[in-house]
Enzyme design. Structure first.
Site, PDB file in Angstrom:
ATOM      1  N   LYS A 172     -13.107   0.788 -14.270  1.00 47.55           N
ATOM      2  CA  LYS A 172     -13.560  -0.538 -13.835  1.00 47.55           C
ATOM      3  C   LYS A 172     -14.023  -1.395 -15.027  1.00 47.55           C
ATOM      4  CE  LYS A 172     -12.634  -0.003  -9.460  1.00 47.55           C
ATOM      5  NZ  LYS A 172     -11.507  -0.744  -8.866  1.00 47.55           N
ATOM      6  N   ASP A 174       0.865  -1.186   0.000  1.00 50.05           N
ATOM      7  CA  ASP A 174       0.000   0.000   0.000  1.00 50.05           C
ATOM      8  C   ASP A 174       0.902   1.238   0.000  1.00 50.05           C
ATOM      9  OD1 ASP A 174      -3.251   0.106   0.948  1.00 50.05           O
ATOM     10  OD2 ASP A 174      -2.183   2.010   0.996  1.00 50.05           O
ATOM     11  N   THR A 181     -16.464   0.403   3.603  1.00 46.82           N
ATOM     12  CA  THR A 181     -15.017   0.606   3.775  1.00 46.82           C
ATOM     13  C   THR A 181     -14.781   2.112   3.901  1.00 46.82           C
ATOM     14  OG1 THR A 181     -14.520   0.992   1.438  1.00 46.82           O
ATOM     15  CG2 THR A 181     -14.561  -1.315   2.141  1.00 46.82           C
ATOM     16  N   TYR A 237     -14.118   6.618 -12.954  1.00 47.53           N
ATOM     17  CA  TYR A 237     -14.152   5.389 -12.145  1.00 47.53           C
ATOM     18  C   TYR A 237     -14.855   4.263 -12.922  1.00 47.53           C
ATOM     19  CZ  TYR A 237     -14.787   2.457  -7.984  1.00 47.53           C
ATOM     20  OH  TYR A 237     -14.753   1.426  -7.076  1.00 47.53           O
ATOM     21  N   ILE A 245     -19.676  -1.632  -0.561  1.00 51.30           N
ATOM     22  CA  ILE A 245     -19.068  -2.338   0.570  1.00 51.30           C
ATOM     23  C   ILE A 245     -18.645  -1.302   1.625  1.00 51.30           C
ATOM     24  CG2 ILE A 245     -17.260  -3.988   1.237  1.00 51.30           C
ATOM     25  CD1 ILE A 245     -19.196  -5.038  -0.968  1.00 51.30           C
ATOM     26  N   ASN A 283      -5.805  -4.765  -6.172  1.00 52.07           N
ATOM     27  CA  ASN A 283      -7.002  -4.207  -5.554  1.00 52.07           C
ATOM     28  C   ASN A 283      -6.915  -2.712  -5.271  1.00 52.07           C
ATOM     29  OD1 ASN A 283      -9.400  -4.399  -3.519  1.00 52.07           O
ATOM     30  ND2 ASN A 283      -7.659  -3.684  -2.282  1.00 52.07           N
TER      31      ASN A 283
HETATM   32  P1  NAD Z   1     -10.101   1.812   0.739  1.00 59.49           P
HETATM   33  O1  NAD Z   1      -9.910   3.251   0.488  1.00 59.49           O
HETATM   34  O2  NAD Z   1     -10.522   1.346   2.091  1.00 59.49           O
HETATM   35  O3  NAD Z   1      -8.783   1.024   0.329  1.00 59.49           O
HETATM   36  C1  NAD Z   1      -8.042   1.322  -0.808  1.00 59.49           C
HETATM   37  C2  NAD Z   1      -6.572   1.180  -0.499  1.00 59.49           C
HETATM   38  O4  NAD Z   1      -5.833   1.431  -1.707  1.00 59.49           O
HETATM   39  C3  NAD Z   1      -6.082   2.212   0.537  1.00 59.49           C
HETATM   40  O5  NAD Z   1      -5.384   1.565   1.578  1.00 59.49           O
HETATM   41  C4  NAD Z   1      -5.168   3.125  -0.263  1.00 59.49           C
HETATM   42  O6  NAD Z   1      -4.086   3.661   0.477  1.00 59.49           O
HETATM   43  C5  NAD Z   1      -4.686   2.200  -1.372  1.00 59.49           C
HETATM   44  N1  NAD Z   1      -4.208   2.946  -2.540  1.00 59.49           N
HETATM   45  C6  NAD Z   1      -4.791   4.011  -3.139  1.00 59.49           C
HETATM   46  N2  NAD Z   1      -4.038   4.451  -4.166  1.00 59.49           N
HETATM   47  C7  NAD Z   1      -2.957   3.621  -4.222  1.00 59.49           C
HETATM   48  C8  NAD Z   1      -1.822   3.552  -5.068  1.00 59.49           C
HETATM   49  N3  NAD Z   1      -1.623   4.438  -6.065  1.00 59.49           N
HETATM   50  N4  NAD Z   1      -0.922   2.570  -4.851  1.00 59.49           N
HETATM   51  C9  NAD Z   1      -1.095   1.681  -3.831  1.00 59.49           C
HETATM   52  N5  NAD Z   1      -2.141   1.710  -2.988  1.00 59.49           N
HETATM   53  C10 NAD Z   1      -3.063   2.670  -3.186  1.00 59.49           C
HETATM   54  O7  NAD Z   1     -11.172   1.341  -0.334  1.00 59.49           O
HETATM   55  P2  NAD Z   1     -11.846  -0.070  -0.634  1.00 59.49           P
HETATM   56  O8  NAD Z   1     -13.302   0.179  -0.664  1.00 59.49           O
HETATM   57  O9  NAD Z   1     -11.299  -1.159   0.192  1.00 59.49           O
HETATM   58  O10 NAD Z   1     -11.380  -0.248  -2.150  1.00 59.49           O
HETATM   59  C11 NAD Z   1     -10.577  -1.322  -2.601  1.00 59.49           C
HETATM   60  C12 NAD Z   1     -10.905  -1.592  -4.050  1.00 59.49           C
HETATM   61  O11 NAD Z   1     -12.268  -2.002  -4.139  1.00 59.49           O
HETATM   62  C13 NAD Z   1     -10.759  -0.390  -4.976  1.00 59.49           C
HETATM   63  O12 NAD Z   1     -10.208  -0.810  -6.203  1.00 59.49           O
HETATM   64  C14 NAD Z   1     -12.199   0.055  -5.164  1.00 59.49           C
HETATM   65  O13 NAD Z   1     -12.369   0.755  -6.372  1.00 59.49           O
HETATM   66  C15 NAD Z   1     -12.910  -1.270  -5.158  1.00 59.49           C
HETATM   67  N6  NAD Z   1     -14.338  -1.234  -4.878  1.00 59.49           N
HETATM   68  C16 NAD Z   1     -14.815  -0.752  -3.703  1.00 59.49           C
HETATM   69  C17 NAD Z   1     -16.184  -0.751  -3.476  1.00 59.49           C
HETATM   70  C18 NAD Z   1     -16.784  -0.242  -2.195  1.00 59.49           C
HETATM   71  O14 NAD Z   1     -18.019  -0.064  -2.163  1.00 59.49           O
HETATM   72  N7  NAD Z   1     -16.012  -0.008  -1.143  1.00 59.49           N
HETATM   73  C19 NAD Z   1     -17.054  -1.248  -4.463  1.00 59.49           C
HETATM   74  C20 NAD Z   1     -16.524  -1.743  -5.643  1.00 59.49           C
HETATM   75  C21 NAD Z   1     -15.154  -1.738  -5.841  1.00 59.49           C
END
Ligand code: NAD
Length: 252
Positions: A160, A37, A191, A156, A189, A90
């Site tokens: 995706k 990360d 988060t 976004y 989700i 991710n």
């Molecule tokens: P989150 O913000 O809790 O976690 C994302 C993590 O990615 C963070 O720890 C952040 O520091 C890290 N990050 C960001 N930019 C980065 C980079 N350039 N290099 C390395 N690390 C980096 O969010 P989340 O909800 O856990 O999201 C995780 C994945 O799930 C993402 O790809 C997001 O698009 C996808 N997603 C999330 C949801 C949701 O509803 N939460 C739904 C669909 C998809």
């Protein structure tokens, strides 16, 4: 789950949310985990949690949008644990919301660089390492936003959709070489990303809930179990698949 114990798993965006849960779940199933990360303290905390539970993990800082960081991340993974078997690509951001006609190119590009190019770069460096091991599995985090359109987050949604295209293409490139490539498409989700997106506004959260036929938001653990399943031997005939885990969000 079958075939996870003793293997090496790399998770990007593993300091928070979905990636954190996947890292913990891989470790629970006996894998050695690389937690990667940009957030160093939070990432090291995930490593500490894994170690406290008797597992093995290391933290490696890397920005997935930078090729030199990704190349180093994969090299250091192999140096730490002797190889690479599974990757969960991710890391992602939600980006700055706004209609397309008002979106700055720089904001558009930032989301594409992290959410799409980051997945390309990760697979570019991971695939040769999986082939060296004689096989393995990759799971990319797409989204239900990879299957629908939506106002205000066009970067976004585009990224995706692109992740699903990259996943299907990579799966075909390595289909005969014992490497499987799949994606997860989470619905909404709970988060920190969703907390940032709704900015603590209860009405905004209620709006998200309305889109979830199952009547609640998802939990990161519910995505983690799908990721680990897709890497396991239980999913040995599954490749090129964008797996929707969304409480019914995209049911037509
Ligand atoms: P989150 O913000 O809790 O976690 C994302 C993590 O990615 C963070 O720890 C952040 O520091 C890290 N990050 C960001 N930019 C980065 C980079 N350039 N290099 C390395 N690390 C980096 O969010 P989340 O909800 O856990 O999201 C995780 C994945 O799930 C993402 O790809 C997001 O698009 C996808 N997603 C999330 C949801 C949701 O509803 N939460 C739904 C669909 C998809």
């Amino acid at each position: 789950m079958k075939g996870i114990d003793g293997k090496v798993a790399l998770v990007t965006g593993a300091a928070s949310g979905i990636g954190r849960s996947t890292a913990l779940r891989f470790a629970e199933e006996g894998a050695k985990v690389v937690v990667s990360d940009l957030q160093v303290d939070a990432g090291q905390q995930v490593v500490a949690e894994i170690e406290d539970a008797g597992g093995e993990a290391v933290f490696i800082e890397a920005d997935v949008s930078k090729e030199s960081d990704v190349a180093r991340l994969v090299d250091e993974t192999v140096s730490a644990f002797g190889g690479l078997d599974f990757a969960h690509n991710n890391a992602g951001i939600e980006g700055k919301a706004g209609p397309m006609a008002e979106m700055e190119l720089e904001d558009f590009q930032q989301v594409i660089d992290i959410n799409l190019t980051g997945v390309f770069l990760s697979m570019k460096y991971e695939i040769p390492r999986l082939l060296e091991r004689g096989g393995g599995a990759i799971v990319n985090t797409a989204s239900v936003a990879g299957m629908t359109g939506g106002p205000s987050l066009s970067h976004y949604y585009a990224a995706k959709h692109g992740v699903i295209g990259l996943t299907r293409s990579a799966a075909l490139e390595v289909a005969t070489e014992n490497v499987r490539v799949n994606a997860v498409c989470p619905g909404v989700i709970e988060t920190p990303m969703i907390e940032r997106f709704t900015q603590g506004d209860d009405e905004a959260k209620a709006g998200l809930l309305e889109d979830e036929p199952i009547g609640r938001l998802g939990k990161p653990e519910e995505i983690a179990s799908a990721v680990v399943y897709l890497c396991s031997d239980d999913a040995s005939f599954v490749t090129g698949h964008p797996m929707v885990i969304d409480g019914g969000y995209v049911v037509p």
